[in-house]
Write a protein that holds these residues in place. Structure first.
Motif, PDB file in Angstrom:
ATOM      1  N   ILE A 145     114.650  55.904  76.491  1.00 52.58           N
ATOM      2  CA  ILE A 145     113.233  56.125  76.794  1.00 52.58           C
ATOM      3  C   ILE A 145     113.088  56.846  78.134  1.00 52.58           C
ATOM      4  O   ILE A 145     112.307  57.796  78.274  1.00 52.58           O
ATOM      5  CB  ILE A 145     112.472  54.795  76.818  1.00 52.58           C
ATOM      6  CG1 ILE A 145     112.385  54.194  75.411  1.00 52.58           C
ATOM      7  CG2 ILE A 145     111.064  54.979  77.394  1.00 52.58           C
ATOM      8  CD1 ILE A 145     111.838  52.788  75.376  1.00 52.58           C
ATOM      9  N   GLU A 146     113.868  56.400  79.116  1.00 53.09           N
ATOM     10  CA  GLU A 146     113.814  57.030  80.443  1.00 53.09           C
ATOM     11  C   GLU A 146     114.294  58.473  80.388  1.00 53.09           C
ATOM     12  O   GLU A 146     113.678  59.377  80.969  1.00 53.09           O
ATOM     13  CB  GLU A 146     114.660  56.231  81.434  1.00 53.09           C
ATOM     14  CG  GLU A 146     114.621  56.779  82.848  1.00 53.09           C
ATOM     15  CD  GLU A 146     115.398  55.925  83.839  1.00 53.09           C
ATOM     16  OE1 GLU A 146     115.623  56.402  84.974  1.00 53.09           O
ATOM     17  OE2 GLU A 146     115.785  54.797  83.473  1.00 53.09           O
ATOM     18  N   ASN A 147     115.409  58.678  79.675  1.00 59.08           N
ATOM     19  CA  ASN A 147     115.949  60.040  79.563  1.00 59.08           C
ATOM     20  C   ASN A 147     114.979  60.970  78.832  1.00 59.08           C
ATOM     21  O   ASN A 147     114.777  62.120  79.251  1.00 59.08           O
ATOM     22  CB  ASN A 147     117.290  60.009  78.826  1.00 59.08           C
ATOM     23  CG  ASN A 147     118.417  59.473  79.681  1.00 59.08           C
ATOM     24  OD1 ASN A 147     118.517  59.799  80.853  1.00 59.08           O
ATOM     25  ND2 ASN A 147     119.273  58.644  79.101  1.00 59.08           N
ATOM     26  N   MET A 148     114.397  60.474  77.754  1.00 55.17           N
ATOM     27  CA  MET A 148     113.465  61.302  76.997  1.00 55.17           C
ATOM     28  C   MET A 148     112.214  61.601  77.808  1.00 55.17           C
ATOM     29  O   MET A 148     111.646  62.702  77.734  1.00 55.17           O
ATOM     30  CB  MET A 148     113.097  60.620  75.680  1.00 55.17           C
ATOM     31  CG  MET A 148     114.248  60.513  74.692  1.00 55.17           C
ATOM     32  SD  MET A 148     114.954  62.123  74.228  1.00 55.17           S
ATOM     33  CE  MET A 148     113.570  62.854  73.347  1.00 55.17           C
ATOM     34  N   GLY A 149     111.776  60.628  78.605  1.00 59.12           N
ATOM     35  CA  GLY A 149     110.620  60.868  79.472  1.00 59.12           C
ATOM     36  C   GLY A 149     110.906  61.951  80.498  1.00 59.12           C
ATOM     37  O   GLY A 149     110.064  62.820  80.754  1.00 59.12           O
ATOM     38  N   ASP A 150     112.113  61.904  81.073  1.00 63.60           N
ATOM     39  CA  ASP A 150     112.508  62.948  82.021  1.00 63.60           C
ATOM     40  C   ASP A 150     112.562  64.305  81.324  1.00 63.60           C
ATOM     41  O   ASP A 150     112.142  65.336  81.887  1.00 63.60           O
ATOM     42  CB  ASP A 150     113.882  62.634  82.620  1.00 63.60           C
ATOM     43  CG  ASP A 150     113.846  61.447  83.576  1.00 63.60           C
ATOM     44  OD1 ASP A 150     112.745  61.081  84.030  1.00 63.60           O
ATOM     45  OD2 ASP A 150     114.923  60.875  83.848  1.00 63.60           O
ATOM     46  N   GLY A 151     113.085  64.309  80.098  1.00 59.82           N
ATOM     47  CA  GLY A 151     113.161  65.560  79.354  1.00 59.82           C
ATOM     48  C   GLY A 151     111.793  66.144  79.065  1.00 59.82           C
ATOM     49  O   GLY A 151     111.592  67.362  79.179  1.00 59.82           O
ATOM     50  N   VAL A 152     110.848  65.296  78.704  1.00 60.56           N
ATOM     51  CA  VAL A 152     109.482  65.759  78.451  1.00 60.56           C
ATOM     52  C   VAL A 152     108.879  66.363  79.719  1.00 60.56           C
ATOM     53  O   VAL A 152     108.237  67.429  79.676  1.00 60.56           O
ATOM     54  CB  VAL A 152     108.601  64.590  77.945  1.00 60.56           C
ATOM     55  CG1 VAL A 152     107.120  64.969  77.986  1.00 60.56           C
ATOM     56  CG2 VAL A 152     109.003  64.210  76.522  1.00 60.56           C
ATOM     57  N   ASP A 153     109.088  65.703  80.855  1.00 57.51           N
ATOM     58  CA  ASP A 153     108.561  66.231  82.124  1.00 57.51           C
ATOM     59  C   ASP A 153     109.138  67.604  82.429  1.00 57.51           C
ATOM     60  O   ASP A 153     108.413  68.522  82.856  1.00 57.51           O
ATOM     61  CB  ASP A 153     108.892  65.271  83.270  1.00 57.51           C
ATOM     62  CG  ASP A 153     108.091  63.984  83.207  1.00 57.51           C
ATOM     63  OD1 ASP A 153     107.064  63.955  82.505  1.00 57.51           O
ATOM     64  OD2 ASP A 153     108.500  63.005  83.866  1.00 57.51           O
TER      65      ASP A 153
END
Length: 205
Positions: free
Chosen positions: A105-113
């Motif tokens: 979830i954290e990695n995907m959130g960073d990717g979205v940003d």
């Protein structure tokens, strides 16, 4: 059609910023041919064509193609991040799976940003030339590469037999697709940057 509508408003805004007045790339009789030929530069050309063919009417040049590819990647990353977020509530989830999902979830959130930043930056490149263009494109390429790393890191968290199960299978299916779409977008961004710089050199007196 539902997937197209999720990004249509933002996409068309960024396409406007990308320079709708620019002329079409010569040598391609239709937008479909342009997309298909451009996608040959990507690692997953069939997926590339599938993702972009619905936007053919709005794509007339390399810049618009790259913006569109990034916008589609951003949309899919957001959808996958939301999907992964729901998996922490799956009944019977193992502790290791839960922790891996939280990291994902954290990695995907960073990717979205990072993809959001890249779409905004590329949308504003406009008529930048010389060092300004190089600086903007370097930022875009760095952010997209970092987003791809984030997506692959999420998948790496589920390596090993002890993680096998429905949660791993569901995440791998969704995030692998996003990573492939992002990889294709990066290829088209690199293609745009290289062709723009080559054209600039050719036009020098």
């Amino acid at each position: 059609m539902a997937k197209l509508s999720l990004v249509s408003l933002a996409l068309f805004f960024h396409l406007y910023l990308a320079g709708m007045a620019n002329s079409a790339i010569p040598g391609h009789s239709t937008p479909a041919n342009f997309i298909r030929n451009s996608c040959r530069a990507s690692r997953y050309p069939a997926l590339c064509v599938q993702c972009l063919s619905g936007y053919g009417h709005a794509i007339r040049n390399e810049h618009q193609l790259a913006v569109t590819a990034l916008s589609v990647s951003l949309s899919r990353a957001r959808s996958a991040a939301a999907f992964v977020g729901k998996l922490t509530k799956v009944r019977g989830i193992k502790k290791r799976e839960f922790l891996a999902v939280k990291d994902c979830i954290e990695n995907m959130g960073d990717g979205v940003d990072r993809l959001s930043q890249s779409v905004r930056e590329l949308g504003h490149v406009g008529r930048a030339v010389g060092q300004d263009f190089t600086w903007h494109m370097s930022s875009v390429q760095t952010w997209v590469s970092a987003a791809l790393t984030d997506e692959n890191t999420c998948l790496d968290d589920f390596d090993g037999r002890f993680m096998d199960g429905n949660v791993k299978a569901a995440i791998r299916r969704r995030v692998t697709n996003v990573a492939q779409v992002t990889s294709n977008a990066l290829a088209l961004v690199n293609r745009f940057a290289a062709r723009h710089q080559a054209a600039a050199v050719t036009q020098k007196p």
